[in-house]
Design an enzyme around this catalytic site. Structure first.
Site, PDB file in Angstrom:
ATOM      1  CE  LYS A 183     -77.468 -80.463  29.342  1.00 25.15           C
ATOM      2  NZ  LYS A 183     -76.439 -80.011  30.318  1.00 25.15           N
ATOM      3  CD  GLU A 391     -62.520 -88.819  25.184  1.00 24.84           C
ATOM      4  OE1 GLU A 391     -63.591 -89.201  25.697  1.00 24.84           O
ATOM      5  OE2 GLU A 391     -62.461 -87.911  24.332  1.00 24.84           O
TER       6      GLU A 391
HETATM    7  P1  NAD Z   1     -71.048 -85.995  28.936  1.00 31.64           P
HETATM    8  O1  NAD Z   1     -71.485 -86.971  27.920  1.00 31.64           O
HETATM    9  O2  NAD Z   1     -70.997 -86.434  30.351  1.00 31.64           O
HETATM   10  O3  NAD Z   1     -71.994 -84.698  28.937  1.00 31.64           O
HETATM   11  C1  NAD Z   1     -72.225 -83.956  27.765  1.00 31.64           C
HETATM   12  C2  NAD Z   1     -73.523 -83.195  27.915  1.00 31.64           C
HETATM   13  O4  NAD Z   1     -74.607 -84.130  27.959  1.00 31.64           O
HETATM   14  C3  NAD Z   1     -73.634 -82.375  29.204  1.00 31.64           C
HETATM   15  O5  NAD Z   1     -74.245 -81.151  28.898  1.00 31.64           O
HETATM   16  C4  NAD Z   1     -74.539 -83.227  30.093  1.00 31.64           C
HETATM   17  O6  NAD Z   1     -75.265 -82.484  31.034  1.00 31.64           O
HETATM   18  C5  NAD Z   1     -75.461 -83.857  29.067  1.00 31.64           C
HETATM   19  N1  NAD Z   1     -76.084 -85.120  29.483  1.00 31.64           N
HETATM   20  C6  NAD Z   1     -75.626 -86.012  30.388  1.00 31.64           C
HETATM   21  N2  NAD Z   1     -76.477 -87.060  30.472  1.00 31.64           N
HETATM   22  C7  NAD Z   1     -77.490 -86.832  29.604  1.00 31.64           C
HETATM   23  C8  NAD Z   1     -78.654 -87.562  29.217  1.00 31.64           C
HETATM   24  N3  NAD Z   1     -78.964 -88.739  29.756  1.00 31.64           N
HETATM   25  N4  NAD Z   1     -79.451 -87.031  28.261  1.00 31.64           N
HETATM   26  C9  NAD Z   1     -79.147 -85.841  27.675  1.00 31.64           C
HETATM   27  N5  NAD Z   1     -78.055 -85.103  28.008  1.00 31.64           N
HETATM   28  C10 NAD Z   1     -77.241 -85.588  28.955  1.00 31.64           C
HETATM   29  O7  NAD Z   1     -69.650 -85.460  28.450  1.00 31.64           O
HETATM   30  P2  NAD Z   1     -68.680 -84.451  29.192  1.00 31.64           P
HETATM   31  O8  NAD Z   1     -67.961 -85.158  30.266  1.00 31.64           O
HETATM   32  O9  NAD Z   1     -69.431 -83.213  29.532  1.00 31.64           O
HETATM   33  O10 NAD Z   1     -67.675 -84.090  27.992  1.00 31.64           O
HETATM   34  C11 NAD Z   1     -66.581 -84.852  27.657  1.00 31.64           C
HETATM   35  C12 NAD Z   1     -66.847 -85.712  26.438  1.00 31.64           C
HETATM   36  O11 NAD Z   1     -67.286 -84.931  25.337  1.00 31.64           O
HETATM   37  C13 NAD Z   1     -65.570 -86.396  25.966  1.00 31.64           C
HETATM   38  O12 NAD Z   1     -65.848 -87.721  25.622  1.00 31.64           O
HETATM   39  C14 NAD Z   1     -65.194 -85.578  24.737  1.00 31.64           C
HETATM   40  O13 NAD Z   1     -64.357 -86.240  23.844  1.00 31.64           O
HETATM   41  C15 NAD Z   1     -66.521 -85.254  24.164  1.00 31.64           C
HETATM   42  N6  NAD Z   1     -66.446 -84.113  23.244  1.00 31.64           N
HETATM   43  C16 NAD Z   1     -66.609 -84.312  21.900  1.00 31.64           C
HETATM   44  C17 NAD Z   1     -66.501 -83.235  21.006  1.00 31.64           C
HETATM   45  C18 NAD Z   1     -66.646 -83.437  19.506  1.00 31.64           C
HETATM   46  O14 NAD Z   1     -66.834 -82.455  18.803  1.00 31.64           O
HETATM   47  N7  NAD Z   1     -66.544 -84.642  18.981  1.00 31.64           N
HETATM   48  C19 NAD Z   1     -66.237 -81.957  21.486  1.00 31.64           C
HETATM   49  C20 NAD Z   1     -66.070 -81.787  22.851  1.00 31.64           C
HETATM   50  C21 NAD Z   1     -66.171 -82.873  23.721  1.00 31.64           C
END
Ligand code: NAD
Length: 490
Positions: A183, A391
């Protein structure tokens, strides 16, 4: 000075790739993609819906038996070809990476190179997947273990570094013999659209990697889908909770790479200049929106104030602005709501007693239509305050003094998160002593991100997730174990 205009002609024309066929859009809602540099709409996308996810899973299931059975050397060669093509397409990829989320153009070649290295590294594992034999108890028997793919893996990544995050999962998943439904996040989809196009050009069989572009509902449909054997999720803890709630029904395994509030420990014996430069990178890297950025700076009291002033002086020299300009070091955050949220957190920190050393105010004038916050340093931050514990996901550093090594370790570990930790010292003994006590998945001594390569395990402890991407550990994430026992008496 006017900002450079994103070149819309480089944007891929497809939002989905299913069974090897590119599709302009899905059956879900329309979405306006906004370029964070200027706030302008770059493209109107037609997102996927649950029906498109069904089709993508069916295509992956159709491709899975042959992909799994393909000899390892053939899978390896495809991945090496993909690595080369990723590099050949670096120029376009660089533009897409900047347009999709405001990443600085200078970072693009590194990102493409990193993706290529992951395909090379894990391509190297594809023909080295071995099992083991076990000497059994009881009667004469032959017992062995094999490492099997899940079949179809669902990969869900965030907007802050889609290419980096997706390839971290995709490369080991493919090497292990899985087919994939990937996705792309709707607010930063272009690099993954291009990547999946390149995967087709590299000669991967149709259906091995399928792309759906969409928002939370598309991710939720993937998590709930019975045809997907495992979900690898990179994103926030809040979304991870929802995913685990859904997986509680399907009993689907879920790998989690989540957020962080990584500690940077600066001891008085450190190379101060280098430690300040690396400390600052916690606000600069990925425009302050990197999961593993060191954003919680703990500094020995005897060097505390000079260090804080050094951070501010260095911050003043970081050129912030147009992501597409070659001399820009730091770009915007992803969106207007993100900017407002970050500013709200900074205001909360100040209300809780923190001292604003620099930054804090949104950039106006010719930067006003984009989402720009300068490097913001808050000093004298109380370890228990919200800004020290949560964060921010923006260019904000919090700084707190400590008086002893013991206190530094205790403050560093006093966090719900456990993704990265950074130790700055010139004492070899202290480096290992402190590293050995960090409750974090990756500890870097006198570094600030150099460890993040394909060959080392990366992942979190505590609320930063579990499972590891990178290294042999990542291959294991995408394999399940089969044990075979054979009676040698019949
Ligand atoms: P998010 O959790 O809002 O979204 C991440 C992904 O999940 C998106 O593609 C979103 O469309 C999808 N998503 C949202 N709701 C969902 C659901 N109910 N079921 C399945 N998928 C769903 O996060 P964000 O705002 O896009 O990204 C920022 C976060 O990601 C921060 O907390 C950051 O630290 C973390 N992050 C972690 C790593 C790592 O390797 N540990 C790397 C990059 C970012």
């Amino acid at each position: 000075m006017a900002f450079l205009t994103p070149d819309r002609s480089v944007l891929p024309g497809h939002a989905l790739v299913i069974g090897g066929t590119s599709e302009a859009g899905g059956s879900g809602p329309a979405f306006d993609h906004v370029y964070p540099g200027t706030g302008e709409v770059t493209a109107q996308l037609r997102l996927a819906d649950a029906g498109d996810v069904d089709r993508a899973v069916a295509a992956a299931q159709g491709a899975a038996p042959a992909w799994r059975a393909m000899p390892g050397d053939k899978r390896r060669d495809l991945m090496l070809r993909l690595a080369a093509l990723t590099e050949e397409n670096a120029a376009q990829m660089t533009s897409l990476l900047s347009i999709e989320n405001g990443a600085i153009i200078l970072a693009g070649p590194h990102m493409s190179g990193d993706a290529a290295q992951k395909f090379r590294y894990f391509g190297g594992w594809a023909d080295k997947i071995e099992g083991r034999t076990i000497s059994t108890w009881g009667g004469p028997a032959h017992d062995y273990v094999t490492y099997e793919p899940y079949g179809v893996v669902g990969i869900i990544v965030p907007w802050n570094g889609p290419l980096f995050a997706a390839t971290m999962c995709l490369a080991p998943a493919l090497a292990a013999g899985n087919c994939v439904v990937l996705k792309a996040p709707e607010n930063a989809p272009f690099s993954l659209m291009k990547l999946v196009e390149i995967i087709g050009q590299a000669g991967f069989p149709p259906g091995v990697v399928n792309l759906v572009t969409g928002g939370p509902d598309v991710g939720a449909a993937m998590v709930a889908h019975p045809g997907i054997g495992k979900i690898e999720f990179i994103g926030s803890g809040g979304t991870a909770r929802k995913i685990l709630g859904s997986a509680a029904q399907s009993l689907k395994p879920v790998g989690l790479e989540l957020g962080g509030k990584s500690a940077v420990l600066v001891f008085a014996d450190a190379n101060l200049q280098a430690a300040a430069k690396r400390g600052l990178s916690g606000a600069v890297s990925a425009n302050g929106q990197g999961c593993v950025n060191g954003t919680r700076l703990l500094v020995e009291r005897s060097i505390y104030e000079p260090y804080v002033q050094m951070l501010a002086a260095m911050a003043a020299h970081i050129k912030i602005g147009d992501p597409l300009a070659m001399d820009t070091i730091m770009g915007p955050v992803i969106s207007e709501p993100a900017l407002e949220r970050i500013q709200g957190m900074v205001a909360g920190g100040i209300a809780d007693g923190a001292r604003l050393v620099c930054g804090g105010e949104r950039l106006g004038a010719d930067h006003a239509s984009g989402f720009f916050l300068p490097i913001t340093v808050l000093a004298d931050v109380a370890p228990g305050s919200a800004i020290a514990r949560n964060e921010v996901f923006g260019p904000v550093l919090v700084v707190t003094p400590f008086d002893s090594e013991e206190e530094a370790v205790s403050l560093a570990n006093d966090s719900d998160y456990g993704l990265g930790a950074y130790v700055h010292t010139t004492s070899l003994a202290r480096a290992h002593r402190v590293a050995g006590q960090m409750m974090a998945g990756q500890v870097q001594v006198n570094g600030s991100g150099e460890a993040m390569t394909a060959c080392v395990p990366f992942g979190g402890m505590k609320h930063s997730g579990h499972g590891r991407l990178g290294g042999i550990e990542a291959l294991r994430e995408f394999q399940q174990v089969r044990n075979v026992w054979v009676n040698l008496q019949e």
